[in-house]
Design an enzyme around this catalytic site. Structure first.
Site, PDB file in Angstrom:
ATOM      1  N   GLY A  87      11.602  15.454  11.851  1.00 26.56           N
ATOM      2  CA  GLY A  87      10.444  14.659  11.328  1.00 26.56           C
ATOM      3  C   GLY A  87       9.057  15.442  11.748  1.00 26.56           C
ATOM      4  O   GLY A  87       8.484  15.826  10.962  1.00 26.56           O
ATOM      5  N   ARG A 143       0.868  -1.169   0.136  1.00 25.55           N
ATOM      6  CA  ARG A 143       0.031  -0.006  -0.022  1.00 25.55           C
ATOM      7  C   ARG A 143       0.960   1.127  -0.094  1.00 25.55           C
ATOM      8  O   ARG A 143       0.501   2.200  -0.663  1.00 25.55           O
ATOM      9  CB  ARG A 143      -0.906  -0.135   1.190  1.00 25.55           C
ATOM     10  CG  ARG A 143      -2.077   1.082   1.019  1.00 25.55           C
ATOM     11  CD  ARG A 143      -1.781   2.467   1.695  1.00 25.55           C
ATOM     12  NE  ARG A 143      -1.464   2.192   2.948  1.00 25.55           N
ATOM     13  CZ  ARG A 143      -0.521   2.855   3.700  1.00 25.55           C
ATOM     14  NH1 ARG A 143       0.127   3.781   2.941  1.00 25.55           N
ATOM     15  NH2 ARG A 143      -0.260   2.559   5.008  1.00 25.55           N
ATOM     16  N   LEU A 151       0.192  15.411   2.272  1.00 23.10           N
ATOM     17  CA  LEU A 151       0.213  14.292   3.451  1.00 23.10           C
ATOM     18  C   LEU A 151      -1.396  14.199   3.814  1.00 23.10           C
ATOM     19  O   LEU A 151      -1.646  13.019   4.109  1.00 23.10           O
ATOM     20  CB  LEU A 151       0.810  15.041   4.670  1.00 23.10           C
ATOM     21  CG  LEU A 151       2.362  14.999   4.533  1.00 23.10           C
ATOM     22  CD1 LEU A 151       3.053  15.726   5.610  1.00 23.10           C
ATOM     23  CD2 LEU A 151       2.905  13.503   4.252  1.00 23.10           C
ATOM     24  N   GLU A 195       3.727   9.716   8.265  1.00 27.45           N
ATOM     25  CA  GLU A 195       2.549  10.584   7.920  1.00 27.45           C
ATOM     26  C   GLU A 195       1.942  11.094   9.131  1.00 27.45           C
ATOM     27  O   GLU A 195       0.777  11.338   8.886  1.00 27.45           O
ATOM     28  CB  GLU A 195       1.752   9.735   7.091  1.00 27.45           C
ATOM     29  CG  GLU A 195       2.084   8.925   6.053  1.00 27.45           C
ATOM     30  CD  GLU A 195       2.278   9.851   4.657  1.00 27.45           C
ATOM     31  OE1 GLU A 195       1.669  10.915   4.697  1.00 27.45           O
ATOM     32  OE2 GLU A 195       2.786   9.312   3.631  1.00 27.45           O
TER      33      GLU A 195
END
Lengths: 406, 246
Positions: A158, A111, A261, A385
């Site tokens: 991050g 995926r 995102l 994500e």
């Protein structure tokens, strides 16, 4: 290629049959359209035929089944909700979600291959690119003739992408790109990278970097205990000269990458349900076949508690995803609503995987069953994500109006 | 070539079969449906291959109610050009065959394809009946087929060997494993299928001499009894008194 084909056939022959059955406890199928059901059936058939027979072996060896990149393009898993003029499928957001669900039912890594290509590479080029960039890249990305990756996260940035240090400096008809990106799905395989970097005024800009540009490298990250069948790497830029025609003209600032995102997180909210369904399905079947104390373990109250809670949580997640999809089709899904669904559904899937692992007993830790692989994959999905905690803070900020990030 | 592929809707192969309380009908509650695999994987795909090689058109036909449209649409997504649904509740094989023949007789199809059987009631009857009603040759259980002009060379697996036949169009054929390979529709095909014609034809009225009386499930399997290898007397006793085989 022939040797590779023979190897695939050999692996497939040894594999156990994928006995997955879908579970729709609240008849949510009644809320879906014909093309949604057909897309689900088609992707499930493809996963049973191409992914399930090989995935355990590739995950075991920490190898990426790179032959699937092209096949994902052939079935139409890249950018299914983009317009057909650029090679997309012209489908709606629910169809996109369902495709992600069925792919992740096979493996979160498969995926990921598709959601990076569709949501993080094709979508920004479609949304922010010039007409020339769209025509040059999108049709080839849709077919899988080109593979893309997305560079936002850095080794030291991050959850806080606004602190990025990757930068571009004006040099006439080009920019000079310097910096490094980390945890980039598909990067060692990628032909192009959509890279986000600060210009000399500190404004975030998007660039399409091609793999043969001088000074650009994408080393692979090894040693992952999660998403082992997906390839992950870095992006390293040392004075890479990127022509100005490669800049995405129609976006400035972090809203560019954040809107991508949102797309990808939306797909993950659906995808995680697939992993949960596979774990639940395997646990339910195992509970009916495994005999202890002279009867199936599914007959014991503690097993039933686990199974009942699993299907309850899956059903709630399915409803959340369906409603989010309906909002997305109307252009009304807010980033905060997407955060809630991503956080809830991925956490749900991880909990389901852990409970399913227990029902499988000792067998649950082996690759005879898909459960431990899903569980390890979901540890990544929980973090990438937007981490589980960051999405909580997004909901917190949305309901209080107060920013708890810093 | 003008090709017709007749398709059925059947319960998914993983369905747990139950009947209504009076055992006269399948209990459809919770049943997921698919296109009959022999129709989809072999008949439809071989028809599409012939069209791709020689030109022409592929029409799919289903006898059934509006709920069958999703299954029909899948055939269009795989590549059929158009679809026809005869709006009738499919009852006996003869009735379905008559409905199909009534539609097909004036259409000038070169080949009428069926799957070798439908995996719900496993009748394998409709294709032969349609051939008779259309007065066409019928080749059953075809596992290989090559066309040369209007002549087909067809292989069929028979007990202990293979039979090769030659037949001129028009004819009726039922497809077995080997005739073609399954094609999974892609997303583009699924979206194109939305725009392809699905014509609904009213059912013709025929007397139906056959009616289903009831269904029965096979008896449930009993528990496996494990007997100590040392205890042969018990084994003999069970085989004699319970299994009644010796």
């Amino acid at each position: 290629m022939h040797a590779n084909g023979a190897k695939q056939a050999e692996i497939k022959k040894k594999a156990k049959e994928d006995r997955f059955q879908y579970h729709d406890y609240y008849q949510i199928d009644d809320l879906l359209q014909e093309d949604h059901l057909l897309a689900r059936e088609a992707v499930r058939a493809w996963v049973k035929q191409e992914v399930s027979p090989i995935i355990e072996e590739y995950a075991d060896k920490a190898q990426c089944p790179t032959h699937l990149f092209k096949q994902l393009g052939e079935i139409g898993a890249y950018g299914p909700s983009l317009p057909e003029t650029y090679g997309g499928g012209g489908m709606d957001e629910i169809a996109y979600g369902i495709i992600m669900q069925e792919l992740e039912r096979g493996d979160s890594g498969i995926r990921s291959m598709a959601s990076v290509q569709g949501s993080l590479v094709m979508y920004p080029i479609y949304r922010f690119g010039s007409e020339e960039q769209k025509r040059k890249y999108l049709p080839k990305l849709a077919t899988g003739d080109l593979i893309g990756c997305f560079g936002l996260t850095e080794p030291d940035h991050g959850s806080n992408p606004s602190g990025m240090v990757t930068n571009i400096k004006d040099d006439g008809d080009a920019y000079i790109l310097n910096g490094a990106k980390m945890w980039i799905t598909n990067s060692p395989m990628a032909d192009i990278a959509v890279v986000w970097a600060k210009d000399e005024e500190g404004i975030v800009r998007g660039l399409i970097v091609e793999k043969d540009m001088k000074g650009f490298s994408a080393p692979e990250i090894h040693g992952k205990w999660s998403l082992r069948a997906s390839i992950t790497g870095e992006l390293v830029f040392e004075d890479v000269r990127v022509p100005k025609s490669q800049v995405l003209p129609n976006v400035q600032g972090l809203k560019g990458p954040l809107s991508c995102l949102s797309k990808a997180r939306y797909g993950i909210a659906w995808g995680a349900i697939g992993a949960a369904l596979d774990c639940y399905d395997s646990a339910l079947r195992y509970s009916q076949e495994r005999i202890q104390f002279d009867r199936p373990i599914g007959g014991f109250q503690l097993t039933q508690k686990k199974l009942a809670e699993m299907i309850t949580e899956i059903t709630k997640a399915q409803l959340l995803a369906w409603r989010l999809g309906t909002l997305a089709n109307e252009g009304k899904a807010s980033p905060a609503q997407i955060s809630m669904a991503k956080r809830n559904n991925v956490h749900m899937a991880l909990e389901v995987a852990r409970e399913a692992r227990q029902i499988h007993g000792g067998m649950g830790i082996t690759n005879e069953y898909p459960v431990m692989r899903h569980m390890m994959n979901l540890e990544t999905v929980l973090t990438y994500e937007g981490t589980h905690d960051i999405h909580l803070l997004i909901t917190g900020m949305d309901v209080t109006g107060l920013n708890a990030f810093k | 070539m003008k090709l017709l592929v007749c398709v059925s809707k059947t319960p998914d192969t993983t369905t747990k079969i139950k009947f209504t309380s009076d055992n006269s009908e399948l209990d459809t509650n919770g049943v997921q449906y698919i296109m009959n695999p022999y129709d989809e994987w072999y008949a439809l795909v071989r028809a599409l291959e012939l069209k791709e090689a020689q030109g022409g058109s592929v029409t799919i036909l289903n006898v059934g109610p509006a709920e069958n449209d999703t299954v029909i649409r899948k055939g269009l997504a795989i590549g059929a050009d158009e679809a026809v649904r005869i709006n009738a509740d499919p009852q006996s094989s003869l009735n379905v065959a008559k409905q199909i023949a009534e539609y097909a007789k004036g259409e000038g199809f070169d080949i009428v394809f069926f799957g070798k059987e439908t995996i719900d009631y496993n009748g394998s009857e409709v294709s032969a009946m349609v051939a008779e009603l259309l007065d066409m040759p019928f080749i059953s259980y075809a596992s290989h087929m090559e066309m040369d002009g209007n002549n087909a060379t067809i292989k069929r697996d028979i007990e202990g060997g293979v039979e090769t036949l030659s037949v001129d169009t028009p004819f009726v054929i039922s497809a077995a494993k080997g005739l073609a390979e399954q094609r999974i529709p892609n997303m583009r095909g699924i979206m194109m299928a939305k725009r392809k014609p699905l014509k609904v034809v009213p059912a013709a009225t025929f007397d139906d001499p056959v009616a289903t009386v009831s269904y029965e499930l096979p008896p449930e399997k009993g528990q496996v009894k494990l007997i100590d290898p040392e205890n042969m007397d018990e084994l003999v006793r069970l085989l004699h008194e319970e299994a009644k085989v010796i």
